[in-house]
Design an enzyme around this catalytic site. Structure first.
Site, PDB file in Angstrom:
ATOM      1  N   LYS A 114      22.830  24.233  68.922  1.00  0.00           N
ATOM      2  CA  LYS A 114      24.254  24.528  69.078  1.00  0.00           C
ATOM      3  C   LYS A 114      24.558  25.467  70.242  1.00  0.00           C
ATOM      4  O   LYS A 114      25.662  25.427  70.796  1.00  0.00           O
ATOM      5  CB  LYS A 114      24.813  25.111  67.771  1.00  0.00           C
ATOM      6  N   LYS A 195      22.525  10.685  63.311  1.00  0.00           N
ATOM      7  CA  LYS A 195      23.391  10.689  62.137  1.00  0.00           C
ATOM      8  C   LYS A 195      24.866  10.594  62.540  1.00  0.00           C
ATOM      9  O   LYS A 195      25.251  10.990  63.642  1.00  0.00           O
ATOM     10  CB  LYS A 195      23.145  11.929  61.274  1.00  0.00           C
ATOM     11  N   LYS A 198      31.310  13.812  63.193  1.00  0.00           N
ATOM     12  CA  LYS A 198      32.720  13.893  63.572  1.00  0.00           C
ATOM     13  C   LYS A 198      32.883  14.190  65.060  1.00  0.00           C
ATOM     14  O   LYS A 198      33.878  13.831  65.677  1.00  0.00           O
ATOM     15  CB  LYS A 198      33.395  14.992  62.747  1.00  0.00           C
TER      16      LYS A 198
END
Length: 329
Positions: A114, A195, A198
């Site tokens: 991240k 995966k 969003k």
């Protein structure tokens, strides 16, 4: 399995997608029926680790709440609350952070992944949010935490912190155990090696639970498969078709074997439409209920405030004992 108390949380990113529903929320609904003490939190403090406009965050909190209520979460059977309304989460995170070494946090894959979105610098919040996750769990002396495979390392950190605290201050926290989701990880419809997410820039990759039937049909029609027309289940060799089979099984409650039996003789083009229709049927009543709940903002706010009040009643005496143990009083 003896389960005394379950804790889990979801970040307020708005209405969830298919993977969120099948991987977490559906499991939450089942667990609230099986355990007498269950806490589910809208993790608004965690959401600040990635930049959000205040108005967007406020709306996302309401939309996420509406969605999980519509999916079957019942505030009469669990505590559903906003994390930031229970200040003990942040206060305990500070205490636990003082027991956690920085190298351990730097090794966590989420930090490495991240911080790339923050110019490879990363904030203190992004680095330490696994400690806040540990505080979320331990504040209620939770015994079990439903997690996906990508969160197992963070739960292991919470387990280690609990053991470290117990060694330093005496046996206090139960060491929380994982309840692993049995649902196959739902993959992107455009790249079945990753995966569903969003944040995927490809709009056709992710099915949202509020998508219209036409949108769902389009996304499944465009789903990446391969050049073999037969419907089989081989995640390594045929990830695209196997992802469709996993979705079909999950939304219908059938086994992989039963899905394959029903789909014998179909080519993948026709099978995509079968899966799309199953998803449409599954989400139709949920989509309708979400719209209804979104129109009653005051009800959503009250649900979260009432849940926070109950969570705080549970947390307060535990946190007071922690304060005594560490020498604050």
């Amino acid at each position: 399995m003896v389960v005394d108390r379950i804790f889990s949380g979801i970040q307020p990113t708005g209405t969830p997608h298919l993977g969120n529903y099948l991987g977490a929320i559906q499991n939450w609904v089942n667990l609230q029926e099986e355990c007498s003490s269950v806490l589910y939190s809208i993790m608004d403090m965690h959401s600040l680790t990635m930049p959000k406009e205040p108005a967007v965050l406020r709306q996302n909190i309401l939309d996420t709440t509406a969605a999980i209520l519509a999916c079957g979460i019942d505030p009469k059977k669990c505590f559903l609350f906003r994390q930031s309304l229970v200040s003990e989460h942040a206060e305990l995170a500070w205490i636990l952070g003082c027991l956690t070494n920085v190298p351990r946090l730097l090794r966590l894959p989420q930090w490495k992944m991240k911080r790339a979105s923050q110019n490879n610098e990363g904030t203190v919040g992004l680095l330490t949010y696994p400690v806040l996750q540990a505080a979320d769990i331990l504040l209620y002396k939770s015994t079990h935490v439903p997690v996906g495979e990508d969160q197992v390392l963070h739960l292991e950190l919470a387990q280690d912190i609990a053991q470290h605290f117990n060694k330093k201050y005496g046996e206090f926290f139960p060491v929380p155990k994982a309840i692993l989701s049995t649902t196959k990880k739902i993959k992107s419809l455009r790249d079945p090696t990753v995966k569903m997410s969003k944040s995927d820039p490809q709009k056709l990759a992710t099915v949202n639970i509020v998508d219209s039937p036409d949108e769902i049909v389009l996304k499944f029609r465009k789903a990446v498969t391969d050049f073999t027309s037969e419907v089989t289940y081989d995640p390594a060799g045929r990830p695209g078709v196997s992802n469709l089979v996993s979705i079909h099984a999950a939304v219908t409650g059938l086994s992989i074997k039963e899905v394959l039996h029903q789909s014998a003789g179909l080519d993948t083009a026709h099978y995509k439409m079968v899966v799309a229709e199953s998803v449409i049927q599954k989400f139709a009543p949920i989509r309708s209920e979400i719209k209804k709940l979104q129109e009653d903002t005051s009800h959503l706010i009250k649900v979260l405030e009432d849940g926070a009040e109950k969570a705080k009643e549970l947390a307060a005496p535990i946190y007071q004992e922690i304060r005594r143990l560490v020498g604050f009083q």
